[in-house]
Scaffold this motif. Structure first.
Motif, short mmCIF file in Angstrom:
data_model
loop_
_atom_site.label_atom_id
_atom_site.label_comp_id
_atom_site.label_asym_id
_atom_site.label_seq_id
_atom_site.Cartn_x
_atom_site.Cartn_y
_atom_site.Cartn_z
N ALA A 98 -149.03 -63.42 72.24
CA ALA A 98 -148.90 -62.27 71.36
C ALA A 98 -148.06 -61.20 72.02
O ALA A 98 -148.12 -61.02 73.25
N PRO A 99 -147.26 -60.45 71.24
CA PRO A 99 -146.44 -59.39 71.84
C PRO A 99 -147.27 -58.38 72.63
O PRO A 99 -146.83 -57.89 73.67
N GLY A 100 -148.47 -58.04 72.13
CA GLY A 100 -149.30 -57.09 72.86
C GLY A 100 -149.71 -57.61 74.22
O GLY A 100 -149.77 -56.86 75.20
N SER A 101 -149.99 -58.92 74.29
CA SER A 101 -150.37 -59.51 75.57
C SER A 101 -149.21 -59.48 76.55
O SER A 101 -149.37 -59.13 77.72
N VAL A 102 -148.03 -59.85 76.07
CA VAL A 102 -146.84 -59.83 76.93
C VAL A 102 -146.55 -58.41 77.39
O VAL A 102 -146.24 -58.16 78.56
N GLY A 103 -146.65 -57.46 76.46
CA GLY A 103 -146.40 -56.06 76.82
C GLY A 103 -147.35 -55.55 77.87
O GLY A 103 -146.95 -54.81 78.78
N LEU A 104 -148.62 -55.95 77.77
CA LEU A 104 -149.59 -55.51 78.78
C LEU A 104 -149.28 -56.12 80.14
O LEU A 104 -149.38 -55.43 81.17
N PHE A 147 -146.43 -54.15 81.56
CA PHE A 147 -146.89 -52.83 81.99
C PHE A 147 -147.66 -52.92 83.29
O PHE A 147 -147.46 -52.10 84.21
N MET A 148 -148.54 -53.90 83.41
CA MET A 148 -149.31 -54.04 84.65
C MET A 148 -148.39 -54.38 85.83
O MET A 148 -148.64 -53.95 86.96
N GLY A 149 -147.32 -55.12 85.56
CA GLY A 149 -146.36 -55.39 86.62
C GLY A 149 -145.68 -54.12 87.10
O GLY A 149 -145.49 -53.92 88.31
N VAL A 150 -145.31 -53.25 86.15
CA VAL A 150 -144.68 -51.98 86.51
C VAL A 150 -145.65 -51.10 87.30
O VAL A 150 -145.28 -50.48 88.31
N VAL A 151 -146.90 -51.04 86.85
CA VAL A 151 -147.91 -50.23 87.54
C VAL A 151 -148.15 -50.77 88.95
O VAL A 151 -148.30 -50.00 89.91
N THR A 152 -148.18 -52.09 89.09
CA THR A 152 -148.36 -52.69 90.41
C THR A 152 -147.22 -52.30 91.34
O THR A 152 -147.45 -51.95 92.52
N VAL A 211 -159.99 -59.59 68.01
CA VAL A 211 -160.41 -60.33 69.21
C VAL A 211 -159.38 -60.16 70.32
O VAL A 211 -159.73 -59.97 71.49
N MET A 212 -158.10 -60.24 69.96
CA MET A 212 -157.04 -60.09 70.95
C MET A 212 -157.07 -58.70 71.58
O MET A 212 -156.95 -58.55 72.79
N ARG A 213 -157.28 -57.68 70.76
CA ARG A 213 -157.30 -56.31 71.28
C ARG A 213 -158.46 -56.09 72.25
O ARG A 213 -158.31 -55.43 73.28
N ILE A 214 -159.62 -56.64 71.94
CA ILE A 214 -160.76 -56.53 72.86
C ILE A 214 -160.43 -57.24 74.17
O ILE A 214 -160.74 -56.75 75.27
N GLY A 215 -159.79 -58.40 74.08
CA GLY A 215 -159.39 -59.11 75.29
C GLY A 215 -158.40 -58.33 76.13
O GLY A 215 -158.46 -58.36 77.37
N LEU A 216 -157.49 -57.62 75.48
CA LEU A 216 -156.51 -56.81 76.23
C LEU A 216 -157.20 -55.66 76.95
O LEU A 216 -156.84 -55.32 78.08
N CYS A 217 -158.19 -55.05 76.30
CA CYS A 217 -158.96 -53.99 76.97
C CYS A 217 -159.65 -54.53 78.21
O CYS A 217 -159.61 -53.90 79.28
N ALA A 218 -160.28 -55.69 78.07
CA ALA A 218 -160.97 -56.28 79.21
C ALA A 218 -160.00 -56.58 80.34
O ALA A 218 -160.29 -56.31 81.51
N ARG A 219 -158.85 -57.13 80.00
CA ARG A 219 -157.87 -57.45 81.04
C ARG A 219 -157.40 -56.19 81.78
O ARG A 219 -157.27 -56.20 83.01
N TYR A 220 -157.17 -55.12 81.04
CA TYR A 220 -156.69 -53.88 81.68
C TYR A 220 -157.77 -53.28 82.58
O TYR A 220 -157.47 -52.78 83.67
#
Length: 222
Positions: free
Chosen positions: A39-45, A48-53, A183-192
């Motif tokens: 999903a685009p949201g998953s790829v975007g996250l 973003f996490m790569g940039v933050v790292t 479901v995807m959005r909840i998963g993205l929150c958990a991952r972040y």
């Protein structure tokens, strides 16, 4: 007859998923975004996490280099940072429970756990402000010691990313759906949340145990 007509109108390889389909698991995600595609949201996250790292890696590199200065004086971390670590870990556990419950279709349990994870994140930020107050009480301020300056800088940067995550969390918490997108959005929150816990542990390791002697030994100067 209706089911046969629906099957005829649906192209091969495309799944129809109701917004209210239970769980909205992996198959639902494929239906929304293409089979086998992220999903685009998953790829975007992930991006973003790569940039933050990379950002935190640069700050930690500056922290290590600054240790060579003669005015460097190690600081003792206040006990509140260990409390905040426990709070953030508990928030991550709640988020993981929410993710798993959502994937199995238990949306009521997922939303309860999601709210607990968000409350834990708010508590984490509050405890960090308490830690800052404790540091000020013993006269450790950003201006009088480079180690103290980095403590405030690194914890403030982490806190800002946590607050940004809470903005996204607010949108997810307001989503009353039960399909694949929710479901995807909840998963993205958990991952972040898991990512921020990992970053926090690395920061604590650097602030609490990394010394000029260890740096000199690792760099071959000891």
């Amino acid at each position: 007859m209706k089911a046969r007509s629906l099957a005829a109108d649906t192209p091969a390889g495309v799944f129809r998923v109701s917004r209210e389909s239970p769980g909205g698991g992996p198959a639902g995600g494929d239906a929304l975004h293409g089979h086998g595609a992220r999903a685009p949201g998953s790829v975007g996250l992930w991006v973003f996490m790569g940039v933050v790292t990379a950002l935190f890696s640069l700050f930690l590199a500056a922290y290590v280099m600054r240790m060579d200065s003669p005015d460097w004086r190690r600081i003792a971390l206040p006990w509140q940072v260990w409390l905040s670590t426990a709070v953030l870990a508990a928030a991550c556990v709640s988020m993981e429970i929410a993710r798993r419950a959502a994937r199995s279709g238990r949306m009521v349990r997922a939303r309860h756990a999601l709210r607990l994870g968000g409350a834990g994140a708010v508590a984490f930020v509050a405890v960090q402000l308490w830690a800052w107050e404790a540091m000020y009480a013993i006269h450790v301020v950003p201006a009088n010691n480079p180690a103290g300056s980095f403590f405030y800088l690194l914890t403030a940067m982490h806190g800002l990313h946590m607050l940004g995550g809470l903005v996204g969390f607010a949108f997810v918490a307001a989503d009353r759906g039960s399909g694949a997108r929710t479901v995807m959005r909840i998963g993205l929150c958990a991952r972040y949340w898991h990512f921020l816990l990992g970053v926090w542990i690395v920061l604590l390791g650097a602030l609490g145990w990394l010394t000029p002697e260890i740096v000199a030994y690792v760099c071959g100067r000891g």
